[in-house]
Design a protein around this motif. Structure first.
Motif, PDB file in Angstrom:
ATOM      1  N   GLN A 206     102.993  54.201  19.563  1.00  0.00           N
ATOM      2  CA  GLN A 206     103.242  53.272  20.666  1.00  0.00           C
ATOM      3  C   GLN A 206     102.012  52.425  21.000  1.00  0.00           C
ATOM      4  OE1 GLN A 206     106.113  52.732  22.328  1.00  0.00           O
ATOM      5  NE2 GLN A 206     107.229  54.226  21.091  1.00  0.00           N
ATOM      6  N   GLY A 207     100.836  52.868  20.511  1.00  0.00           N
ATOM      7  CA  GLY A 207      99.593  52.199  20.901  1.00  0.00           C
ATOM      8  C   GLY A 207      99.506  50.744  20.510  1.00  0.00           C
ATOM      9  N   GLY A 208     100.187  50.345  19.437  1.00  0.00           N
ATOM     10  CA  GLY A 208     100.130  48.949  19.006  1.00  0.00           C
ATOM     11  C   GLY A 208     101.309  48.116  19.438  1.00  0.00           C
ATOM     12  N   ALA A 209     102.131  48.650  20.334  1.00  0.00           N
ATOM     13  CA  ALA A 209     103.311  47.917  20.795  1.00  0.00           C
ATOM     14  C   ALA A 209     102.920  46.708  21.636  1.00  0.00           C
ATOM     15  CB  ALA A 209     104.220  48.850  21.595  1.00  0.00           C
ATOM     16  N   ASP A 210     103.842  45.758  21.756  1.00  0.00           N
ATOM     17  CA  ASP A 210     103.558  44.510  22.471  1.00  0.00           C
ATOM     18  C   ASP A 210     103.227  44.744  23.942  1.00  0.00           C
ATOM     19  OD1 ASP A 210     103.978  43.112  20.154  1.00  0.00           O
ATOM     20  OD2 ASP A 210     106.073  42.619  20.616  1.00  0.00           O
ATOM     21  N   PRO A 232     105.413  57.508  28.885  1.00  0.00           N
ATOM     22  CA  PRO A 232     106.876  57.579  29.065  1.00  0.00           C
ATOM     23  C   PRO A 232     107.660  57.180  27.822  1.00  0.00           C
ATOM     24  CG  PRO A 232     105.836  56.518  30.950  1.00  0.00           C
ATOM     25  CD  PRO A 232     104.781  56.650  29.903  1.00  0.00           C
ATOM     26  N   ASN A 233     107.107  56.251  27.030  1.00  0.00           N
ATOM     27  CA  ASN A 233     107.813  55.805  25.830  1.00  0.00           C
ATOM     28  C   ASN A 233     107.571  56.714  24.635  1.00  0.00           C
ATOM     29  OD1 ASN A 233     109.092  52.987  26.398  1.00  0.00           O
ATOM     30  ND2 ASN A 233     107.076  52.894  27.349  1.00  0.00           N
ATOM     31  N   SER A 234     106.778  57.756  24.807  1.00  0.00           N
ATOM     32  CA  SER A 234     106.461  58.667  23.708  1.00  0.00           C
ATOM     33  C   SER A 234     107.124  60.028  23.858  1.00  0.00           C
ATOM     34  CB  SER A 234     104.935  58.861  23.616  1.00  0.00           C
ATOM     35  OG  SER A 234     104.262  57.626  23.488  1.00  0.00           O
ATOM     36  N   LEU A 235     107.946  60.207  24.880  1.00  0.00           N
ATOM     37  CA  LEU A 235     108.451  61.536  25.197  1.00  0.00           C
ATOM     38  C   LEU A 235     109.725  61.932  24.458  1.00  0.00           C
ATOM     39  CD1 LEU A 235     107.877  61.674  29.072  1.00  0.00           C
ATOM     40  CD2 LEU A 235     106.539  62.789  27.269  1.00  0.00           C
ATOM     41  N   SER A 236     110.417  60.971  23.848  1.00  0.00           N
ATOM     42  CA  SER A 236     111.691  61.295  23.194  1.00  0.00           C
ATOM     43  C   SER A 236     111.558  62.399  22.156  1.00  0.00           C
ATOM     44  CB  SER A 236     112.282  60.033  22.557  1.00  0.00           C
ATOM     45  OG  SER A 236     112.597  59.078  23.548  1.00  0.00           O
TER      46      SER A 236
END
Length: 320
Positions: A206-210, A232-236
């Motif tokens: 997720q670190g390189g996301a926009d 939050p976007n890494s919890l799935s």
């Protein structure tokens, strides 16, 4: 001055649109995953098995027909001279070697088994997530110093992962002594590197996301970016792993109890302890071992089926 203000306004608007798009995409992903779970036979079967196990664990002590520790039929067992009493009207699963009702012990033992599995998983999840967040944040936004911190943490987790999980759990339990708390801690510690590495890898992705780049451009503090955007976007995948780890925790906890490292009081029913007690009488009464063994297998299978179904539902490559 006006030009700079207009550029700042454009950046703010871009960040808002990026965050809204990511939030919408995230919500859509979860809605799509829920829809696919509802139509998945594997997920339904797993959920039914888990639901039945949880209900048994909750209501078991109240609906058990007899006390799980009372040796009510002890005299009858000894009078049969080694011939065990099998299934009958008042004892649906028969009696154990001390004249205790096996059906009541299975019902009450489900709570202990569920408690050990959930607590063990939570220990691994909480500590592992904390380590994963620290490592992922350091690797993503920490610069050279962060890279060194991440390297040290990951080498330590690799060391733990290189050891067989059951062997590591047995070693920890043997050092800490025989108790149910020891089993929870031992199994939980084994789960820590799994959650840590999984969350760290997800955060790196997720670190390189926009939205992260937009947050950096706006000058938002790194800590806030990690806690409100990346995490939050890494919890799935972590949620999916938690479901799968419950199955592993139940099996490993039962294995430790089977080896005699669990609850020191054998009168308290727990499926692993019951399996350990039954091995001495397997030749005369194999059903004493079959009941707790089947319970452990079916319960672990339920968590595994649901976890695998969740993994498939949340995999963007499989979204149709």
């Amino acid at each position: 001055m006006t030009t700079l203000t207009n550029k700042a306004d454009k950046i703010d608007r871009l960040a808002e649109l990026t965050q809204q798009t990511d939030a919408t995409a995230g919500a859509s992903l979860w809605r799509e995953a829920l829809r696919r779970l509802r139509s998945s036979k594997m997920a339904i079967i797993g959920a039914v098995v888990i639901g039945a196990f949880v209900i048994m664990a909750i209501v078991g002590p109240w609906v058990a027909p007899y006390s799980p520790t009372a040796q009510t039929w002890r005299g009858e067992v000894f009078a049969n001279q080694g011939k065990f009493v099998g299934m009958r009207g008042e004892n649906w699963f028969g009696l154990d070697h001390l004249g205790r009702d096996l059906f009541s012990r299975m019902l009450v033992g489900a709570r202990q088994t569920l408690l050990v599995g959930v607590v063990s998983m939570l220990i691994g999840l909480v500590i592992g997530a904390a380590v994963g967040v620290l490592s992922g944040a350091a690797a993503t936004l920490g610069g050279r110093t962060g890279q060194r911190i991440d390297t040290v943490i990951m080498r330590f987790t690799d060391l733990m992962l290189s050891l067989p999980s059951l062997l590591l759990a047995v070693s920890i339990a043997a050092v800490m002594g025989q108790s149910l708390t020891t089993v929870m801690i031992a199994v939980g510690v084994v789960q820590i590197p799994v959650f840590a590495r999984l969350l760290r890898g997800s955060m790196l992705a997720q670190g390189g996301a926009d939205y992260v780049l937009a947050a950096k451009a706006l000058g938002i503090r790194k800590k806030r970016i990690v806690l409100t955007q990346i995490l939050p976007n890494s919890l799935s995948p972590v949620i999916v792993q938690a479901t799968l780890s419950l199955a592993t925790a139940i099996i490993e906890a039962a294995a430790l109890s089977y080896l005699g490292l669990g609850n020191p009081d054998p009168a308290i029913p727990e499926w692993g302890v019951m399996l350990s007690q039954a091995q001495r009488f397997f030749d005369n009464e194999p059903m004493m071992a079959a009941y707790p063994a089947v319970g452990i297998i079916i319960t672990a299978l339920g968590f595994t089926l649901l976890g695998e179904a969740m993994r498939e539902a949340l995999d963007p490559k499989l979204r149709g």
